[in-house]
Design a protein around this motif. Structure first.
Motif, PDB file in Angstrom:
ATOM      1  N   VAL A 113      59.402 -37.610 -64.842  1.00  0.00           N
ATOM      2  CA  VAL A 113      59.449 -36.743 -66.016  1.00  0.00           C
ATOM      3  C   VAL A 113      59.616 -35.325 -65.493  1.00  0.00           C
ATOM      4  CG1 VAL A 113      58.200 -35.869 -68.032  1.00  0.00           C
ATOM      5  CG2 VAL A 113      57.964 -38.278 -67.373  1.00  0.00           C
ATOM      6  N   ASP A 114      60.682 -34.684 -65.930  1.00  0.00           N
ATOM      7  CA  ASP A 114      60.982 -33.318 -65.501  1.00  0.00           C
ATOM      8  C   ASP A 114      61.662 -32.643 -66.683  1.00  0.00           C
ATOM      9  OD1 ASP A 114      61.626 -30.965 -64.229  1.00  0.00           O
ATOM     10  OD2 ASP A 114      62.671 -31.917 -62.553  1.00  0.00           O
ATOM     11  N   VAL A 115      60.904 -31.847 -67.419  1.00  0.00           N
ATOM     12  CA  VAL A 115      61.418 -31.304 -68.674  1.00  0.00           C
ATOM     13  C   VAL A 115      61.389 -29.784 -68.718  1.00  0.00           C
ATOM     14  CG1 VAL A 115      60.862 -33.342 -70.055  1.00  0.00           C
ATOM     15  CG2 VAL A 115      59.177 -31.555 -69.807  1.00  0.00           C
ATOM     16  N   ASN A 116      62.421 -29.253 -69.343  1.00  0.00           N
ATOM     17  CA  ASN A 116      62.496 -27.842 -69.660  1.00  0.00           C
ATOM     18  C   ASN A 116      61.649 -27.624 -70.911  1.00  0.00           C
ATOM     19  OD1 ASN A 116      63.584 -25.180 -69.475  1.00  0.00           O
ATOM     20  ND2 ASN A 116      64.958 -25.682 -71.168  1.00  0.00           N
ATOM     21  N   LEU A 117      60.800 -26.602 -70.920  1.00  0.00           N
ATOM     22  CA  LEU A 117      59.941 -26.314 -72.059  1.00  0.00           C
ATOM     23  C   LEU A 117      60.456 -25.093 -72.806  1.00  0.00           C
ATOM     24  CD1 LEU A 117      56.523 -26.814 -70.248  1.00  0.00           C
ATOM     25  CD2 LEU A 117      57.699 -28.444 -71.734  1.00  0.00           C
ATOM     26  N   VAL A 118      60.531 -25.213 -74.130  1.00  0.00           N
ATOM     27  CA  VAL A 118      61.024 -24.135 -74.977  1.00  0.00           C
ATOM     28  C   VAL A 118      60.091 -23.991 -76.175  1.00  0.00           C
ATOM     29  CG1 VAL A 118      62.951 -23.372 -76.412  1.00  0.00           C
ATOM     30  CG2 VAL A 118      63.406 -24.569 -74.286  1.00  0.00           C
ATOM     31  N   VAL A 119      59.739 -22.760 -76.502  1.00  0.00           N
ATOM     32  CA  VAL A 119      58.906 -22.493 -77.673  1.00  0.00           C
ATOM     33  C   VAL A 119      59.773 -22.640 -78.929  1.00  0.00           C
ATOM     34  CG1 VAL A 119      57.453 -20.799 -78.844  1.00  0.00           C
ATOM     35  CG2 VAL A 119      57.457 -20.913 -76.340  1.00  0.00           C
ATOM     36  N   PRO A 120      59.350 -23.478 -79.901  1.00  0.00           N
ATOM     37  CA  PRO A 120      60.124 -23.642 -81.133  1.00  0.00           C
ATOM     38  C   PRO A 120      60.210 -22.336 -81.927  1.00  0.00           C
ATOM     39  CG  PRO A 120      58.404 -25.324 -80.966  1.00  0.00           C
ATOM     40  CD  PRO A 120      58.155 -24.324 -79.888  1.00  0.00           C
ATOM     41  N   LYS A 121      61.274 -22.189 -82.708  1.00  0.00           N
ATOM     42  CA  LYS A 121      61.437 -21.000 -83.556  1.00  0.00           C
ATOM     43  C   LYS A 121      60.243 -20.820 -84.495  1.00  0.00           C
ATOM     44  CE  LYS A 121      66.435 -20.685 -83.502  1.00  0.00           C
ATOM     45  NZ  LYS A 121      67.670 -20.671 -84.274  1.00  0.00           N
ATOM     46  N   GLU A 122      59.725 -21.967 -85.005  1.00  0.00           N
ATOM     47  CA  GLU A 122      58.597 -21.911 -85.950  1.00  0.00           C
ATOM     48  C   GLU A 122      57.348 -21.297 -85.322  1.00  0.00           C
ATOM     49  OE1 GLU A 122      61.161 -25.484 -86.902  1.00  0.00           O
ATOM     50  OE2 GLU A 122      60.363 -24.560 -85.094  1.00  0.00           O
ATOM     51  N   PRO A 175      62.450 -18.949 -79.036  1.00  0.00           N
ATOM     52  CA  PRO A 175      63.892 -18.992 -79.241  1.00  0.00           C
ATOM     53  C   PRO A 175      64.399 -20.342 -79.762  1.00  0.00           C
ATOM     54  CG  PRO A 175      63.407 -19.258 -76.918  1.00  0.00           C
ATOM     55  CD  PRO A 175      62.095 -18.989 -77.617  1.00  0.00           C
ATOM     56  N   GLY A 176      63.576 -21.392 -79.641  1.00  0.00           N
ATOM     57  CA  GLY A 176      64.037 -22.725 -80.002  1.00  0.00           C
ATOM     58  C   GLY A 176      65.114 -23.179 -79.034  1.00  0.00           C
ATOM     59  N   GLY A 177      65.873 -24.154 -79.426  1.00  0.00           N
ATOM     60  CA  GLY A 177      66.961 -24.634 -78.585  1.00  0.00           C
ATOM     61  C   GLY A 177      66.582 -25.864 -77.798  1.00  0.00           C
ATOM     62  N   GLU A 178      67.395 -26.144 -76.782  1.00  0.00           N
ATOM     63  CA  GLU A 178      67.209 -27.334 -75.956  1.00  0.00           C
ATOM     64  C   GLU A 178      65.920 -27.252 -75.160  1.00  0.00           C
ATOM     65  OE1 GLU A 178      69.246 -30.136 -75.804  1.00  0.00           O
ATOM     66  OE2 GLU A 178      70.215 -29.203 -77.527  1.00  0.00           O
ATOM     67  N   GLY A 179      65.151 -28.305 -75.221  1.00  0.00           N
ATOM     68  CA  GLY A 179      63.928 -28.366 -74.437  1.00  0.00           C
ATOM     69  C   GLY A 179      62.811 -29.038 -75.192  1.00  0.00           C
ATOM     70  N   ALA A 180      61.786 -29.351 -74.469  1.00  0.00           N
ATOM     71  CA  ALA A 180      60.619 -30.030 -75.018  1.00  0.00           C
ATOM     72  C   ALA A 180      59.509 -29.008 -75.254  1.00  0.00           C
ATOM     73  CB  ALA A 180      60.146 -31.115 -74.047  1.00  0.00           C
TER      74      ALA A 180
END
Length: 141
Positions: free
Chosen positions: A28-37, A41-46
């Motif tokens: 498991v190797d995931v890019n983390l992104v803060v959701p817009k809500e 920025p949202g976008g691709e990522g977990a």
């Protein structure tokens, strides 16, 4: 409470909710992104909520399989569990999560499905970890 640990793993996060998380073996190797809500920025990522939803749904389905023999209900091969995880501020301060599990057991009688669902909720490690701390909704669909 005591747990006789039979398996351990670990994951390391860097950058918090806007970074990366990886298990020790790299499976498991995931890019983390803060959701817009949540102001990101949202976008691709977990994010932690997506990872929790994936883990809880898989674990709960495994728990249903584990108790199926005792309950006398066969879990069909196409059974699914969908976990919906909510995030938000708590009235007591800080933040909390909610969890709603939608259980789909095609071809299984509703009463049997509900009995199996409740039995699984008693043994599932995620259910035990959240009990009395997180609102968990259970629904047979």
């Amino acid at each position: 409470m005591s747990v006789n640990v039979i398996y351990k793993t670990n994951a390391t996060a860097t950058g918090g909710r806007d970074g990366r998380a990886r298990t020790e073996d790299g499976t498991v190797d995931v890019n983390l992104v803060v959701p817009k809500e949540m102001g990101g920025p949202g976008g691709e990522g977990a994010n932690p909520e997506k990872l929790f939803a994936a883990g809880y749904s898989a674990c709960f389905l495994g728990a249903m399989k584990a108790v199926s023999g005792k309950e006398g209900v066969k879990v069909p091969a196409d059974a699914t569990v969908t976990a919906t995880i909510g995030f938000g501020p708590r009235s007591e301060g800080g933040y909390g999560i909610t969890a709603d599990l939608a259980i789909d057991l095609p071809g299984v009688d509703r009463a049997d499905a509900e009995r199996l669902m409740h039995a699984a909720h008693e043994v599932c490690p995620y259910s035990n970890a959240t009990r009395n701390n997180v609102d968990v909704g259970l629904t047979v669909v």
